[in-house]
Design a protein around this motif. Sequence first.
Motif, short mmCIF file in Angstrom:
data_model
loop_
_atom_site.label_atom_id
_atom_site.label_comp_id
_atom_site.label_asym_id
_atom_site.label_seq_id
_atom_site.Cartn_x
_atom_site.Cartn_y
_atom_site.Cartn_z
N THR A 1 -34.26 10.19 97.48
CA THR A 1 -35.28 10.20 98.54
C THR A 1 -35.13 9.02 99.49
OG1 THR A 1 -36.82 9.03 97.08
CG2 THR A 1 -36.96 11.44 97.14
N GLY A 2 -34.44 7.99 99.07
CA GLY A 2 -34.26 6.83 99.94
C GLY A 2 -33.08 6.93 100.88
N GLN A 3 -32.35 8.03 100.83
CA GLN A 3 -31.18 8.19 101.68
C GLN A 3 -31.52 8.91 102.98
OE1 GLN A 3 -28.44 9.89 98.37
NE2 GLN A 3 -27.10 8.83 99.78
N THR B 1 -37.22 17.60 103.80
CA THR B 1 -37.67 16.73 102.71
C THR B 1 -37.76 17.44 101.36
OG1 THR B 1 -39.98 17.15 103.33
CG2 THR B 1 -38.93 15.18 104.24
N THR C 1 -33.29 8.21 105.57
CA THR C 1 -34.70 8.25 105.92
C THR C 1 -34.89 7.76 107.35
OG1 THR C 1 -34.97 6.04 104.99
CG2 THR C 1 -35.43 7.92 103.54
N ASP C 2 -36.12 7.76 107.82
CA ASP C 2 -36.47 7.23 109.14
C ASP C 2 -35.75 8.01 110.25
OD1 ASP C 2 -37.82 5.67 110.93
OD2 ASP C 2 -36.56 3.90 110.69
#
Length: 275
Positions: free
Chosen positions: A235-237, A228, A239-240
Amino acid sequence: MAGHRQSKKRRYVTWAVAGAAVVAGAGIAAQTSMATTTWPAQKTFTGRAFDTCTAPSLSAMKAWHTGYYGAAAVYVGGKNRGCAQPNLTASWVKSVNSLGWKLIPIYVGAQPPCQTGSNPEKLTASTAVSLGATDAKDAVAKASALGMKTGSPVYLDMEPYDIKNKACNDAVLAYVRSFMKTLRAKTYRGGYYGFSSSSAKAIATASDKTDLPGNLWYALWDKQYTTTTDWPWGTGQFTDHSRGHQYMVNSKESRGGVTLTVDRDAWDAPVAIVG
């Protein structure tokens, strides 16, 4: 991972041109062509992983199961795979899985046409799509033969290349899209290993995300155990539970009385479904 995917000489030449387990459904949103298929639940590992050229012996894996590392990457196939794999069998996979190890399958596919150095398999603009499909089918066959079931990821290895070379980059992306689309048609998750300055950057910054991998393993050798704080893109790429970070290479380590030279990875992404 110097020398693990390619010979040391080949990788050094290539660089010169580039300047705890949980079950989840993560990473699917970033992957297209999955909606019509009923997928097995994703198996995710979050923690320390290592990769090394040749899969270690079963006795070495037993010795190394000390709690520091929880996952190991293994090279399941590809014409550009750099090392023989005498230990990597279905029996080995079953045994190390029973010890508690999580496994990360890597496939060393065709390499870019503009990449310096010789490779047994290189793609071209005219062969990219067909070769991507062929290699993906082979990757699935190899992973399946090792006991890695549907729903498992396969991480396609792409070494550094000049992503500013538009023709070359377009050919690579065509190959990657074909590979990932074929993987997902066979109910295997799409993953990708590349360098933050080149091959991984090409995926993360592509304007058209169609059929690109949903899981990105980026090589950034900053010795930072994180997926991270040094993430190079939005930052939205990815994720999860969709990121891996190779943060240190050629680390000679002794665990349980056994010494191996490995590359270190921070992992928060899918691993193979075994058993």
